[in-house]
Scaffold this motif. Sequence first.
Motif, PDB file in Angstrom:
ATOM      1  N   PRO A 105     -81.417  48.556  21.600  1.00 17.13           N
ATOM      2  CA  PRO A 105     -82.762  48.653  22.195  1.00 17.13           C
ATOM      3  C   PRO A 105     -83.680  49.646  21.478  1.00 17.13           C
ATOM      4  N   GLN A 153     -69.467  47.198  20.643  1.00 17.29           N
ATOM      5  CA  GLN A 153     -70.375  48.316  20.329  1.00 17.29           C
ATOM      6  C   GLN A 153     -71.348  47.963  19.207  1.00 17.29           C
ATOM      7  N   ASN A 350     -65.077  49.077  29.463  1.00 20.17           N
ATOM      8  CA  ASN A 350     -66.430  49.133  30.021  1.00 20.17           C
ATOM      9  C   ASN A 350     -66.587  47.942  30.955  1.00 20.17           C
ATOM     10  N   GLY A 351     -67.784  47.642  31.411  1.00 17.19           N
ATOM     11  CA  GLY A 351     -67.977  46.532  32.344  1.00 17.19           C
ATOM     12  C   GLY A 351     -69.100  45.617  31.904  1.00 17.19           C
ATOM     13  N   GLY A 504     -80.005  57.506  27.341  1.00 16.26           N
ATOM     14  CA  GLY A 504     -78.779  56.985  27.924  1.00 16.26           C
ATOM     15  C   GLY A 504     -79.131  55.742  28.702  1.00 16.26           C
TER      16      GLY A 504
END
Length: 527
Positions: A105, A153, A350-351, A504
Amino acid sequence: MALRLREIKLHLEEDETLLPARIAESLGLDPAELHNLKLVRKGIDARRKSAILKVYTVEFEVADEVEVLKRQADNPHLSKVDPPAPFTPLVSTPGRKVIVVGMGPAGLFAALNLRRSGAEVLLVERGKPVAERLQDVQTFWSGGSLNPHSNIQFGEGGAGTFSDGKLTTRINHPLVTEVLQSLVDFGAPEEILWQAKPHIGSDRLRKVLVRMRKKLRDEGVEIRFSTCLTGIEQAGGRLAGAILNGDQFEACDSLVLAVGHSARDTYRMLQQSQIALESKSFAIGLRVEHPLELINQIQYGLPSHPQLGAAEYALAWQDKQAGRGVYSFCMCPGGVVVNASSEAGGVVVNGMSDFKRDAACSNSALVVTVGRADFSSADPLAGVAFQRHWEEQAFTAAGSTGSVPGQPLLGFLNGTSGDLKTSCQPAVVAADLSQVLPAAVSEALRRALPQFERRMRGFVGPEAMLLGVETRTSAPLRILREDHGCSVSLPGLFPAGEGAGYAGGIMSAAIDGIKTANHVTCHLNSF
Ligand SMILES: Cc1cc2nc3c(=O)[nH]c(=O)nc-3n(C[C@H](O)[C@H](O)[C@H](O)COP(=O)(O)OP(=O)(O)OC[C@H]3O[C@@H](n4cnc5c(N)ncnc54)[C@H](O)[C@@H]3O)c2cc1C
């Protein structure tokens, strides 16, 4: 001028066509006097499970707003709407060239705004376009090998591409609306503009990325995939260019470094290039998974309801004994737990959820704050080494096959094993999860769970499963920058986004990317 009314409530069974009447009634007007109604926010208030409410904010026009405002002067929910100041990117000195590194992003929004400012933009990404990336991830999730450059990632869209795509942020800034509107322009669902807790879901995000890539190219941004920043060239005390894929030199006037929190080789390269870094605190823990209906039952008092999406929760507790925060993080309602590893020999979880959030379980990370005192040295990369150590412990605990270690939550509390039931693919192996965490973190989690049970009765039970290890909660270091966005060590270098330690989450990274683009444009106009 328009008016905005907040806290308009409808019962779960009531239809939204009642909104005009509800607004008119509360303002002493006739519904026919309301014009141009626009939904700007919708949320759920489930504090009273016996009377769950849908809560709205609506903008509208009436013939005489001043009169209505005067009559309703003591109505705290009514206000006039001041149109947000349009955000106009600065104009760059023509012919300046900027390299943007990373298509997460931060990098995507930086590249878009730099191009719109008139700069020549080269956008490089070490990973692959989203469709090929999806294949690599699915290969890994079905038991194939991990691609260290194309995984959860790394690749087009960055870390958030395989996520719940939650767009919540604590930032209160006009750029929030700007980013949301851009995402809708690229095909994201309209409702993210008015949902109280907007989310896109992985399935819809992938389509948004393809459209955004097309737009970037149509606007003249050059995009190179499978292109890794491996070095930076300096001349005369300022940035001269980038080294790509080991040996390709690319000159530029500025470089935006939006590499995310998992680019450990890039962090190493920066350290060797004398770029100032400092380690920072983050959080580490385990991912907990429950049946979706259980979480709905706890939060809504109902296993499901057509008007209610998958229930969310947010838990936090301060462990005074250890001086650490323990909290739930990155909750994925109606989603799955994913093997989010990016390095051989390490396991990270992670989700992820799709837009509909219709999977059978809900999960979140339960994490504990860690900091310099927990790291083995004062080296700026000590936090990276700390993460890597526990990821390797998780790898070993699951039999060194790349599988994910798991344990029933009750087993984690009382030191026993048990049957594992989880959405995580391809394989989960029973393990003692206190082996994959520092003792201080396991103990803090064990102290927090009874507190969480008090707030959500049923949270700590036989259906709750734990999987490890969750280490990539935020960047383990900061790439130090000045207030005007430039690295303190090298003029022309602009660290941005989560990997730089200044953001974050998807939304705050995108906003940091836009702000960095403006800093770069000011810099380009300064010489
Ligand atoms: C599984 C998962 C689920 C998540 N869920 C959510 C969520 O629901 N909501 C939310 O707000 N946040 C979520 N996050 C966090 C969110 O994704 C990040 O905060 C956000 O993506 C950070 O954006 P960024 O642009 O700073 O970095 P990233 O998104 O990490 O992008 C960095 C990009 O740089 C590339 N790169 C790295 N090194 C180099 C190099 N040397 N050369 C070239 N390219 C390089 C990487 O391949 C990557 O594509 C999730 C993260 C993960 C991993």
